[in-house]
Scaffold this active site. Structure first.
Site, PDB file in Angstrom:
ATOM      1  N   GLU A  92       0.968  -1.201   0.018  1.00  0.00           N
ATOM      2  CA  GLU A  92       0.127   0.037  -0.028  1.00  0.00           C
ATOM      3  C   GLU A  92       0.894   1.273  -0.033  1.00  0.00           C
ATOM      4  OE1 GLU A  92      -0.728  -2.541   1.939  1.00  0.00           O
ATOM      5  OE2 GLU A  92      -2.777  -3.318   1.439  1.00  0.00           O
ATOM      6  N   HIS A 113     -10.297  -5.725   9.544  1.00  0.00           N
ATOM      7  CA  HIS A 113     -10.973  -5.740   8.236  1.00  0.00           C
ATOM      8  C   HIS A 113     -12.462  -4.900   8.558  1.00  0.00           C
ATOM      9  CE1 HIS A 113      -8.020  -8.949   7.739  1.00  0.00           C
ATOM     10  NE2 HIS A 113      -7.942  -8.257   6.342  1.00  0.00           N
TER      11      HIS A 113
END
Lengths: 371, 337
Positions: free
Chosen positions: B70, B139
């Protein structure tokens, strides 16, 4: 069920209406009613208006109470002759309620649906209601769409085909407006009538749509059975340029609300949902450019570019003008001094949208002209 | 023409239409194509939940699969934005933002300010947030308050398919970095969406229910919990005004204050943890600027100050719901002054 007993039911105003709230009864039980009389006020999330009687008789029984929210088609009241017994009225109500099935949540609407036709490269959305006779074609104004006729189309479709459509740059039609002139739109009307196999029609146009209808009648007089011009453009140079600019430049709820309030004599009619619908339309790609192009062509510098009043006398078909006296967009004084053959109706206490604010009255006037 | 599509399709359509309109719009992220440049199955994924499906076949290498780094691809997207592209980077779960925060809050968010207002960074970072997906603590978070805190970022929280399309188109056309937060539980939600492209301006809340008794300010998935509560309460005669913020930065403070001035009561519903979240932010705004209008103390309905649990039972208990909102509304109604 006796044919002499008539149900007055929750109307369906516009394609998205699912339910309405009974705001107030304008008549009491026992009052005699004629078709077109306003019987009660109903509010929806979009707008409030009066429900008219479709049938004549006595308002025998009020079923829906003020404050109640009911689905489209629900029983509001019963109209019947004085000769019908009270027991028969009660039995009618009981049977109606037993058989009434409100439309289920999310169920596909069985009502009339808009359609789209391709006309010379543009998609044009239209709504067709009724059947037979010489069709009536409804033409909305600047920034409007076919929903501007939501209180008129169904009522007028009782005796004939009634077609309302979105002009290019408006509603859900293509956003290409060509040279954006009244003549361009009159040509679109011509092409739409051809595409829908309408050789000749009664025309009713509102505001800029009135100017378009007039322009079309001058170009194709043989295709126009009659003209109804509601607060029309084309009869004088003045127009509220501040409204046109405000409508175009406003980007949010707070900016646009004061402009929309100028449309109506009763500013309360501008609901949050109406504002949202107009902003949703204005935010579609291409709309801003289309509206600006129309403004620059049809209303440059805050004036109407095309004034057709000197030519209106050359037209042979029946013509009427309907105007709200307090119109803040196109002044109602344009209704004065027209040739004697033009029937002039100036409605006291209404603004630029008489077909919505004074729907019953306007429907009656159109009906009368169409015969 | 408007027709019904779901939230996920609305996002896909916005990307498709903007990529068609503007050749500088590109997509990058993990598996956004899935199979890009391989001999195997092309477009095997289209994003982890399939949101970008179909775009690789149409736009080819303008849809770029990236390595699972990322920090690298968010940095690349920010850099590409400064150099003339309009990248839409997909950062799978908002929970993964931690490793690329420097690129976002020290670089993207600061360029315009530090370079005399001349630098533009038109990058969009799409990311999934929220609980209810049985995806556990790493998540499922609601980290949008973190981005709302940072000047220079715009933060978008669509609650409906209509808003998802219009706000994403606005995000792509916007010249500043935008964090676009998609609630994964909403992907299957259907609604009316016009086929044509349209842009909804930032900083304009949507009033989804009108009412005179209590103002409920909320956002994202909680909009649906709040309207459910409002509809239940309406049957009991309590009329709630439900305000969907749509964007938390900029925030439509006028709509909040106007509503509270009318109702005199405020309930704020936020799925984020209760400390320094949107609920506290809105409460502070109203306490500071509309205190005299209040007839009762403000109530906040939020998740508790714990990570999102993995146990189904506990996760269900964790998420604010209509019943909790109704209880809060009744509480503020009970304190009529």
């Amino acid at each position: 069920m006796s044919d002499s007993i008539k149900a007055l039911t929750m109307p369906k105003w516009g394609l998205s209406m699912k339910e309405g709230k009974v705001a107030s009864w304008l008549l009491q039980e026992g009052a005699s009613v004629s078709p077109g009389n306003e019987i009660l006020e109903v509010e929806t999330e979009k707008i409030a208006s009066a429900v008219e009687a479709a049938d004549g008789g006595i308002l025998r029984k009020i079923v829906a109470q003020e404050g109640e929210t009911l689905p489209v088609g629900a029983l509001l009241a019963v109209i019947a002759d004085a000769s019908v017994g009270a027991g028969a009225i009660d039995a009618f109500v009981e049977e109606f309620q037993k058989n009434f099935v409100p439309p289920a949540e999310g169920e596909e609407d069985a009502g009339p649906k808009t359609q789209v036709i391709e006309v010379k490269g543009r998609a044009i959305r239209y709504l067709k209601q009724g059947d037979g006779g010489t069709p009536l074609v409804l033409i909305h104004g600047f920034g409007g769409d076919l929903n501007n006729w939501l209180f008129n189309q169904e009522s007028l479709a009782g005796k004939r085909t009634v077609i309302a459509f979105d002009l290019p740059g408006h509603g859900q039609s293509s956003k290409q407006v060509g040279n954006a002139s009244l003549g361009e739109f009159a040509q679109v009307l011509h092409d739409v009538m051809d595409a829908l196999s309408v050789p000749k029609a009664h025309l009713a146009g509102h505001s800029m749509g009135g100017g378009i209808a007039l322009e079309f009648a001058l170009a194709h007089p043989g295709r126009v059975a009659s003209l109804t011009l509601i607060a029309p453009a084309g009869l004088g140079a003045e127009i509220n340029g501040g409204y046109i600019d405000g409508f175009i430049e406003s980007t949010g709820r707070r900016d646009i609300k004061p402009h929309l309030e100028q449309l109506f004599a009763d500013a309360e009619l501008v609901s949050r949902q109406m504002i949202n619908d107009i902003l949703g339309y204005k935010r579609l790609d291409g709309v801003d450019a289309a509206l600006r192009a129309i403004r620059d062509k049809v209303f440059p510098g805050g004036k109407q570019a095309v004034v057709l009043r000197d030519r209106i006398g050359t037209l042979a078909m029946p013509i009427q003008v309907i105007w709200g006296e307090d119109d803040a967009i196109v002044p109602s004084k344009h209704a004065q001094g027209l040739p004697p053959k033009v029937k002039v109706n100036v409605l006291k206490g209404f603004g630029h949208m008489p077909q919505m604010e004074a729907a019953a009255e306007v429907n009656k006037l159109i009906e009368a002209q169409l015969g | 023409m408007a027709r019904k599509i779901n939230y996920q399709q609305a996002i896909n359509e916005a990307l498709n239409q903007e990529m068609t309109r503007d050749p500088t719009v590109v997509i990058m992220g993990e598996d956004v194509a899935g199979g890009m440049g391989t001999d195997g199955e092309q477009e095997a994924w289209g994003g982890v939940l399939g949101v970008t499906k179909g775009l690789y076949k149409k736009f080819g290498d303008r849809v770029m699969d990236t390595p699972i780094t990322e920090s690298a691809f968010i940095g690349a997207a920010v850099g590409a934005a400064t150099a003339g592209l309009r990248p839409v980077a997909e950062l799978m779960f908002i929970d993964f933002m931690g490793v690329c925060l420097d690129q976002i809050f020290n670089q993207a968010a600061k360029f315009r300010y530090m370079f005399g207002g001349k630098a533009e960074t038109p990058v969009v970072i799409r990311t999934m947030y929220g609980a209810g997906f049985r995806a556990a603590a790493q998540h499922s978070q609601c980290l949008y308050p973190v981005f709302t805190h940072i000047p220079g970022l715009k933060v978008v929280m669509p609650a409906t398919p209509y808003d998802a399309k219009g706000l994403l188109i606005q995000a792509i056309r916007d010249n500043d970095p935008v964090i676009f937060c998609e609630h994964k539980v909403l992907y299957t939600l259907e609604g009316d969406v016009p086929e044509e492209p349209y842009a909804i301006p930032f900083g304009e809340a949507s009033v989804v229910r009108e009412g005179k008794d209590v103002t409920i300010v909320t956002l994202g998935r909680m909009v649906h919990m709040a309207t459910q509560a409002a509809d239940n309460l309406a049957k009991a005669g309590i009329k709630c005004e439900v305000i969907d913020l749509r964007t938390t930065s900029p925030m439509d403070t006028d709509t909040i204050l106007e509503s509270v001035e009318n109702t005199g009561r405020l309930v704020v519903v936020d799925e984020a943890h209760p400390r320094c979240n949107i609920a506290t932010d809105v409460s502070a705004l109203v306490a500071e600027q509309a205190f005299d209008s209040l007839k009762a103390p403000i109530k906040m309905v939020t998740a508790p100050h714990v990570p999102v649990p993995f146990s189904d039972t506990l996760e269900d208990l964790y998420i604010p719901n209509a019943a909790k909102i109704e209880a809060a509304v009744k509480a503020v109604m009970g304190k009529k002054g």
